[in-house]
Design a protein around this motif. Structure first.
Motif, PDB file in Angstrom:
ATOM      1  N   ASP A   9      -9.350  -8.594   0.626  1.00 38.50           N
ATOM      2  CA  ASP A   9      -8.715  -9.546   1.541  1.00 38.50           C
ATOM      3  C   ASP A   9      -9.685  -9.987   2.629  1.00 38.50           C
ATOM      4  OD1 ASP A   9      -6.316 -10.955   2.504  1.00 38.50           O
ATOM      5  OD2 ASP A   9      -6.511  -9.595   4.216  1.00 38.50           O
ATOM      6  N   GLU A  52      -7.403 -13.832  -8.064  1.00 41.20           N
ATOM      7  CA  GLU A  52      -6.020 -14.191  -7.758  1.00 41.20           C
ATOM      8  C   GLU A  52      -5.929 -14.963  -6.437  1.00 41.20           C
ATOM      9  OE1 GLU A  52      -2.259 -11.556  -6.464  1.00 41.20           O
ATOM     10  OE2 GLU A  52      -3.125 -11.023  -8.408  1.00 41.20           O
ATOM     11  N   LYS A  53      -6.628 -14.492  -5.418  1.00 43.71           N
ATOM     12  CA  LYS A  53      -6.594 -15.146  -4.112  1.00 43.71           C
ATOM     13  C   LYS A  53      -7.209 -16.549  -4.183  1.00 43.71           C
ATOM     14  CE  LYS A  53      -6.359 -11.251  -0.980  1.00 43.71           C
ATOM     15  NZ  LYS A  53      -5.141 -11.721  -0.327  1.00 43.71           N
ATOM     16  N   THR A  54      -8.252 -16.719  -4.978  1.00 47.71           N
ATOM     17  CA  THR A  54      -8.882 -18.028  -5.116  1.00 47.71           C
ATOM     18  C   THR A  54      -7.937 -19.007  -5.791  1.00 47.71           C
ATOM     19  OG1 THR A  54     -11.085 -17.019  -5.210  1.00 47.71           O
ATOM     20  CG2 THR A  54     -10.873 -19.265  -6.059  1.00 47.71           C
ATOM     21  N   GLU A  56      -4.660 -18.852  -5.788  1.00 44.77           N
ATOM     22  CA  GLU A  56      -3.598 -19.133  -4.818  1.00 44.77           C
ATOM     23  C   GLU A  56      -4.053 -20.159  -3.790  1.00 44.77           C
ATOM     24  OE1 GLU A  56      -2.184 -15.539  -2.953  1.00 44.77           O
ATOM     25  OE2 GLU A  56      -1.732 -14.625  -4.882  1.00 44.77           O
ATOM     26  N   ALA A  57      -5.282 -20.009  -3.294  1.00 44.26           N
ATOM     27  CA  ALA A  57      -5.810 -20.931  -2.292  1.00 44.26           C
ATOM     28  C   ALA A  57      -5.939 -22.346  -2.864  1.00 44.26           C
ATOM     29  CB  ALA A  57      -7.166 -20.441  -1.783  1.00 44.26           C
ATOM     30  N   LYS A  59      -4.104 -23.655  -5.207  1.00 45.22           N
ATOM     31  CA  LYS A  59      -2.759 -24.217  -5.359  1.00 45.22           C
ATOM     32  C   LYS A  59      -2.231 -24.753  -4.032  1.00 45.22           C
ATOM     33  CE  LYS A  59      -1.248 -21.444  -9.291  1.00 45.22           C
ATOM     34  NZ  LYS A  59      -0.373 -20.348  -9.739  1.00 45.22           N
ATOM     35  N   LYS A  60      -2.583 -24.117  -2.938  1.00 41.09           N
ATOM     36  CA  LYS A  60      -2.092 -24.511  -1.622  1.00 41.09           C
ATOM     37  C   LYS A  60      -2.863 -25.695  -1.039  1.00 41.09           C
ATOM     38  CE  LYS A  60      -0.379 -19.941  -0.403  1.00 41.09           C
ATOM     39  NZ  LYS A  60      -0.584 -18.764   0.445  1.00 41.09           N
TER      40      LYS A  60
END
Length: 190
Positions: A9, A52-54, A56-57, A59-60
């Motif tokens: 994170d 996963e975080k990439t 998600e970012a 998509k936002k």
């Protein structure tokens, strides 16, 4: 949140995409950070969290934006996926010794799997793919008792759904296998 998750994170928010968007720069940052972890399992967990975080970012982020955000995230995903593939090419999971099968248990289970295949054939379930699924179980004893039996449950459940093998037959097969190994719960649907 465990240490790997906290590190991922923090790394994602403050380091990974901090003003860089070239493959060389992003890959260098990732490889440098991976030196913090000795275990390959930790490296894989770390990389999967970044992946996963990439996603998600991305998509936002607004689709019609013309900034370099998407470009750097696409390059980052590429670099992360390369590292995951690289580690997966040599990494094999090994169970903790208390969860490992003994040679005797492996041999007994191997024989029992052969018997299961023969019994299925006698019951009229002669599809080759069923036997391939059962044979594949023989090569995964390195997963350890708990994970191996979870794999067995999944495969037996899939065989039941795909080929109509009766639930009672599958439950009997599972409990016969489980009786041979201590510290395994001998029920099919737990």
């Amino acid at each position: 949140m465990n240490i790997i998750e906290k590190e991922a994170d923090s790394f994602f928010r403050f380091e990974l995409y901090s003003g860089v968007d070239s493959l060389n720069a992003i890959k260098s940052i990732i490889v440098s950070k991976l030196y913090d972890f000795n275990r390959d399992r930790d490296k894989l967990d770390f990389l999967k969290i970044l992946h996963e975080k990439t996603i998600e970012a991305k998509k936002k982020h607004p689709e019609n934006c013309t900034c370099s955000f998407d470009k750097s995230r696409n390059v980052g995903l590429f670099a992360i996926e390369q590292e995951i593939e690289s580690i997966n090419s040599y990494y094999t999971f090994n169970a903790k010794s208390v969860d490992s099968f003994t040679i005797i248990q492996e041999s007994k289970l191997h024989s029992m799997l052969n018997e299961m295949a023969e019994n299925l054939k006698k019951l009229g379930y002669g599809q080759e793919i069923i036997f391939d699924e059962i044979d594949e179980l023989k090569s995964h004893f390195n997963l350890g008792k708990h994970n191996w039996f979870q794999l067995v449950k999944g495969k037996l459940f899939d065989i039941g759904l795909a080929y109509g093998v009766e639930k009672l037959v599958l439950e009997g097969m599972y409990s016969d296998l489980a009786k041979e190994v201590e510290n395994v719960i001998p029920t099919f649907l737990n």
